[in-house]
Structures are given as C-alpha cells and as structure tokens.
Design a protein around this motif. Structure first.
Motif, PDB file in Angstrom:
ATOM      1  N   ILE A 129       0.835  -1.200   0.000  1.00 23.06           N
ATOM      2  CA  ILE A 129       0.000   0.000   0.000  1.00 23.06           C
ATOM      3  C   ILE A 129       0.868   1.247   0.000  1.00 23.06           C
ATOM      4  O   ILE A 129       0.551   2.250  -0.656  1.00 23.06           O
ATOM      5  CB  ILE A 129      -0.950  -0.010   1.212  1.00 23.06           C
ATOM      6  CG1 ILE A 129      -2.041  -1.067   1.006  1.00 23.06           C
ATOM      7  CG2 ILE A 129      -1.588   1.358   1.433  1.00 23.06           C
ATOM      8  CD1 ILE A 129      -3.010  -1.183   2.154  1.00 23.06           C
ATOM      9  N   GLU A 132       1.873   1.794  -3.517  1.00 24.48           N
ATOM     10  CA  GLU A 132       0.776   2.324  -4.327  1.00 24.48           C
ATOM     11  C   GLU A 132       0.547   3.805  -4.043  1.00 24.48           C
ATOM     12  O   GLU A 132       0.305   4.593  -4.972  1.00 24.48           O
ATOM     13  CB  GLU A 132      -0.504   1.534  -4.058  1.00 24.48           C
ATOM     14  CG  GLU A 132      -0.492   0.138  -4.656  1.00 24.48           C
ATOM     15  CD  GLU A 132      -1.825  -0.563  -4.584  1.00 24.48           C
ATOM     16  OE1 GLU A 132      -2.039  -1.542  -5.320  1.00 24.48           O
ATOM     17  OE2 GLU A 132      -2.685  -0.143  -3.764  1.00 24.48           O
ATOM     18  N   THR A 146      -2.984   0.272  -9.561  1.00 25.19           N
ATOM     19  CA  THR A 146      -3.394   0.058  -8.178  1.00 25.19           C
ATOM     20  C   THR A 146      -4.336  -1.139  -8.124  1.00 25.19           C
ATOM     21  O   THR A 146      -5.304  -1.207  -8.883  1.00 25.19           O
ATOM     22  CB  THR A 146      -4.094   1.315  -7.631  1.00 25.19           C
ATOM     23  OG1 THR A 146      -3.169   2.408  -7.649  1.00 25.19           O
ATOM     24  CG2 THR A 146      -4.592   1.102  -6.207  1.00 25.19           C
ATOM     25  N   LEU A 147      -4.073  -2.089  -7.248  1.00 24.63           N
ATOM     26  CA  LEU A 147      -4.818  -3.350  -7.241  1.00 24.63           C
ATOM     27  C   LEU A 147      -6.332  -3.150  -7.156  1.00 24.63           C
ATOM     28  O   LEU A 147      -7.103  -3.879  -7.785  1.00 24.63           O
ATOM     29  CB  LEU A 147      -4.349  -4.225  -6.079  1.00 24.63           C
ATOM     30  CG  LEU A 147      -3.210  -5.198  -6.367  1.00 24.63           C
ATOM     31  CD1 LEU A 147      -2.807  -5.933  -5.092  1.00 24.63           C
ATOM     32  CD2 LEU A 147      -3.600  -6.205  -7.438  1.00 24.63           C
ATOM     33  N   TYR A 167      -8.324   1.646  -2.353  1.00 19.01           N
ATOM     34  CA  TYR A 167      -7.367   0.958  -1.493  1.00 19.01           C
ATOM     35  C   TYR A 167      -8.031  -0.107  -0.634  1.00 19.01           C
ATOM     36  O   TYR A 167      -7.364  -1.050  -0.181  1.00 19.01           O
ATOM     37  CB  TYR A 167      -6.611   1.972  -0.638  1.00 19.01           C
ATOM     38  CG  TYR A 167      -5.653   2.797  -1.469  1.00 19.01           C
ATOM     39  CD1 TYR A 167      -4.402   2.294  -1.805  1.00 19.01           C
ATOM     40  CD2 TYR A 167      -6.010   4.043  -1.954  1.00 19.01           C
ATOM     41  CE1 TYR A 167      -3.525   3.026  -2.588  1.00 19.01           C
ATOM     42  CE2 TYR A 167      -5.144   4.776  -2.738  1.00 19.01           C
ATOM     43  CZ  TYR A 167      -3.904   4.269  -3.055  1.00 19.01           C
ATOM     44  OH  TYR A 167      -3.044   4.986  -3.848  1.00 19.01           O
ATOM     45  N   THR A 170      -7.511  -3.057  -2.700  1.00 17.69           N
ATOM     46  CA  THR A 170      -6.152  -3.583  -2.579  1.00 17.69           C
ATOM     47  C   THR A 170      -6.025  -4.497  -1.366  1.00 17.69           C
ATOM     48  O   THR A 170      -5.464  -5.595  -1.444  1.00 17.69           O
ATOM     49  CB  THR A 170      -5.143  -2.422  -2.478  1.00 17.69           C
ATOM     50  OG1 THR A 170      -5.130  -1.686  -3.705  1.00 17.69           O
ATOM     51  CG2 THR A 170      -3.740  -2.945  -2.202  1.00 17.69           C
TER      52      THR A 170
END
Length: 543
Positions: A129, A132, A146-147, A167, A170
């Motif tokens: 994170i 990212e 970004t996941l 996030y 993520t």
C-alpha cells in the motif's frame, strides 16, 4: 530457481487475465498473487545464498509481465512527443511499477527474517500500500495499476468503495491471496486441522462478507430524484489532425452541431472533450477571443445552459511573478495550461487547470533536478515541462447553481482528488478526455471502467465526453447507462440525478493508504534499527 520463475510468470498472467477490460475473470484477483507468494516461500525455505536478491528478481519478472500486458498501449499515447523520446519513456510504466512492487516483496523478506511469517505478511500488505500511495503522489505518478482498480469491470462487488476508495480493494485482494496461500502451504507443513479450519473460515468470511455487503448495497441503492439534462459531444477528430490540419472554427462548428442535435430548452450542460478548443486562448483576454464568441453565439438559444469544454490556455507576464512561469524567447514569461473552461450566457468564464499530468508527455518529472532536459523536449516539439498545474481542485457552478467537478483525462485516476472537489459542493462529475492517442487499444476501455469507481466513491453521476470515444453516462451505482461506440461522430443525452450527499470516502479521502504508508515507514525504520544494532554487535565481537 526455474520453478520459482515459472510461478512468478504464472502470477503475472493470472493478474493480467483478471484485469479490466476483460470481463468474467475478476475472481482471479483473489488467486493471482498466490503463485508469487509460493515462489517467495520456496526461496525463503531454501538453503541458497542471496535470498533477498532472488526474491526481488523472481517477483520482478511476474510483475513486468502483468504491467506490460495491461498497459502496452502507453507507447501510443507518447508518440506525439516523437518516437525517439517515446520509446525510452514508455519503458517507465512497464518497469518502474514492477520495481516498486518487487521492493515491497524484498522488504517483506527482510521483515520476515527479523520477525515471523504472520508479521511479515502484515508488513507485506503495508509495504504494498505504501508503494501504491507513493506511485500516485510523486513526480513519476502512475496509479493505473493500483490493485483496487482491478474491480472496475465488476463494480457491483465493490459498492463499499464509498467508504474505502480503491485501497479497500487492494487490501481485499491481498487478504484473500494470503489466506489461500496459508491454506495451501499448510498442506505441506502438516498444519493442524484446527488451524486449517480457522483459515478456511477466515477466507470464506473475507470473500463473502464484503461481497454480500456490496451486492446488498448495489440492489438496494436508490438515487434521489433531482434531474438535470446533460448533452455530451464526441466529435471524433483525429488527434494528430486537431492542430494545424483542421481549422479550429470548423472543429467548434462540428461540436455545436452535435450538441444542437440533442439539445432541449432545459439542457443545463453541454460537455465537450479535452482540447476541444485546441488553439491557445489568453485567459486574460478570453471575452474577446473569436472561439469563445463562437461558443457564446451557440448558447444564445439555450439561456440557462453552459458549455464545459477542454482547451489550451495561457497567461502572459511582463516579469517573473510566480515560480511556475516559464521564460519566452521574445521576452516575458507565461504559464501554459491544459484547461477545462465553463462558458455561459454571461461574461463569467470559469477555468480549471489540469492537475495530474502524464509524466513524460505532459510534465518533466523532478523538474528542479532535471531542468537541463527542458530544452531537449522543447526542441522535439513536446509539451513536457511546459504545463502548469492547479494545486487544488475546482467546482464549476452554473447560473442555476449546479456544481460540477471538471476532470481532465488523467485526473480521473485519482479518487481523492475528485473527492476533494465533490466535498466543495459538486453535484456531478464531468470527465473530458482525448483517448484517441491510445488508438483502438484496451487503454480507452480501462479509462472508462475506472470512471465507474469515481461514481461509486462519490455517489455522483459521471458524464464523460471523449474526443474519439468512449463517451458515456455512468450512474451513482457505477452502471454505464449509455455509451458511444469507438471512433464515431456522435452525441449522447441523459437526464441525470444531481446529488449533494457526502459519502464517507468523500469526507475522509485516502485514509487507508496514508495509514498503511505510516506503518510501512515504521516497518522500514524497524529494519534499519535492527540492521544498525546487528552491525554494532558484529563489530564488537570482531573487535
């Protein structure tokens, strides 16, 4: 070693298959990192030397495959600054992200050495994170991968982004992958049945609870009825012919005809794409500009309407009045902008200057350190280093009081940036873009899909005008209600619902990555302190 490389490659391919715009394969996000985790575990448990270097190199292979296959189209968007410059610059998004990802994995290994597997895996999520958030905050920003963006196709699964932003996605991806990994390696480590059952239950809850909450929210969500009529135009002008080949007057005439074909007496906004007015306009003399006056003539019969359009603008200064202005060869200084312009039936004109510039194509990363490269880009005819950004987002207000967030192309990838504007009073989002540079690649589809996440985070309609497509209307649940085809001249009309409610994410922004980044920094500090004391102890023993 070969087995671990193959596992890493397998991870890269799975993540690529899971990524937008590919439909029906989003579920692979929950499994795509498992082979990578297994490869790292194999290296950690091995007796080989230089394990940290092996982990970095092995994971880098898979991450490069994932990133390159997903954003192969980046080179197309950079060709406008010349192939000699575009080729090396396009390597940056293919490799820089993977370098940071592999660094997070290397830090996980170092933390694992000093603690245990559980703390190491928690640290891995924080390090990831942190990467990212760094990759959306520094001069080489490219948060495309970004996941949490991976759920853009299956937006029904992440309605809770109104609380967490991308996030949260993520964290969801990593939590599922880690639990799958722990269950799998438990089979070869003779894990107790009790522990295995706990992990299986945890995995089930991690998958089912967020999905259940999201689907419930999706099917129960109702918009407040507060209609406004919006028209978006898609002129379909080849971006390489916009400047110099097709007269600007004719380009505006195309836009006015498209807008007029669907306009109603109660139309509030006509939305035109990025750089729709391609010839630079002096902001201090805009009221006498011929292209501005051409737009005003179109608006005469739509008294309450606004034209929100993209354009190139600038401001001249006799002397250096700010740090952003650049010198002009003939004397003086100027700021040059990629701009959203709001024009209405009055002398009031509102400007918003694009704030998230594409590294290489629109900005020179670390300009203070690399100032000597500016003449190179200027000689090649590129825009690099010339655009001035706006430090804070804006809201355009119509004569009737409707607030709209103007978002220019790359801006739309930053959830918190859009949320800040919404917090200032925006009731819907207007994205103006020119995705024609990418040609008919998946880049244009990913860009549209990501806009769905902004709708969910803010619970605002998104009205998207793209020069060559894909233009669209997206409702507050993230559904694409209408969209155009690619590379056609057209316009779309929609009654959208305005919304003034503030979501949790709009109120608090990127609190998750900020917290994760703090924990990542603490983790790095812990490793540095441990390394320092180990070195001192070793020195005393040897001394």
């Amino acid at each position: 070693m070969k087995k671990n490389i193959l596992l890493s490659i397998f991870s890269g391919l799975m993540l690529w298959l899971a990524w937008p715009p590919t439909p029906y394969t989003t579920i692979l996000l929950f499994l795509g990192l498992v082979p990578m985790l297994l490869a790292m575990e194999n290296i950690i448990q091995s007796t080989s030397a230089k394990k940290g270097k092996q982990i970095f190199n092995t994971t880098f292979v898979g991450f490069v495959i994932w990133n390159t296959l997903c954003v192969y189209w980046v080179y197309n968007s950079l060709k406008m600054i010349g192939p000699i410059v575009a080729a090396p610059i396009s390597i940056i998004p293919y490799t820089l992200g993977p370098l940071l990802m592999s660094t997070a994995c290397w830090l996980y290994y170092r933390l694992r050495l000093r603690t245990n597997r559980t703390i190491g895996l928690i640290g891995l999520v924080c390090f990831w994170i942190g990467y990212e958030y760094l990759h959306q905050s520094w001069d080489l920003n490219f948060p495309w991968m970004t996941l949490g963006n991976g759920f853009a196709v299956s937006h029904q699964w992440v309605q809770w982004y109104e609380y967490t932003g991308v996030y949260g996605g993520t964290i969801w991806v990593w939590a599922a992958n880690i639990l799958f990994f722990l269950i799998y390696i438990g089979l070869r480590e003779e894990q107790t049945k009790q522990l295995r059952l706990k992990l299986i239950i945890s995995l089930t809850l991690v998958l089912v609870i967020p999905l259940g909450i999201s689907l419930t929210r999706y099917y129960s969500y109702e918009e407040h009825i507060n209609p406004a009529n919006i028209v978006v135009a898609q002129p379909n002008i080849n971006p390489y012919e916009k400047e110099g080949t097709i007269p600007v007057y004719n380009q505006i005439e195309t836009l006015t005809k498209l807008s007029d074909s669907l306009a109603q007496r109660n139309t509030e906004f006509f939305i035109w794409p990025e750089t729709a007015i391609v010839e630079p306009i002096d902001e201090d003399r805009v009221l006498t500009n011929n292209y501005y006056l051409q737009v005003r003539r179109f608006l005469y019969k739509y008294k309450n309407a606004n034209v929100l359009t993209g354009g190139e603008t600038y401001r001249f200064y006799d002397k250096l009045v700010n740090k952003t202005a650049s010198p002009i060869p003939d004397g003086g200084f100027w700021d040059r902008y990629s701009t959203a312009i709001n024009i209405e039936n009055s002398a009031k004109v509102q400007f918003y200057h694009k704030s998230r510039l594409v590294p290489g194509a629109e900005s020179l990363p670390f300009a203070n350190a690399l100032f000597f490269l500016k003449p190179v880009f200027a000689h090649l005819g590129g825009a690099t280093g010339n655009y001035t950004i706006q430090p804070e987002p804006s809201v355009f207000y119509s004569q009737s009081g409707i607030g709209v967030t103007p978002v220019i192309c790359y801006d739309s990838i930053w959830g918190e940036w859009v949320a800040k504007s919404v917090r200032q009073g925006s009731e819907f989002i207007a994205i103006i873009t020119n995705d024609g540079w990418w040609e008919n690649t998946s880049g244009k589809d990913q860009h549209l899909d990501y806009a769905k996440l902004r709708a969910i985070e803010t619970r605002r309609w998104v009205c998207r005008s793209a020069n060559t497509g894909i233009s669209a209307f997206i409702n507050q649940r993230g559904d694409v209600v209408q969209h155009s085809a690619w590379w056609v001249k057209t316009a779309l009309k929609q009654d959208i619902n305005l919304n003034s409610d503030i979501t949790f994410y709009v109120a608090y922004g990127d609190y998750l990555p900020k917290t994760g980044s703090i924990l990542a920094v603490l983790g790095i500090a812990f490793l540095l302190i441990k390394a320092f004391f180990k070195k001192n102890v070793a020195a005393k023993i040897n001394g």
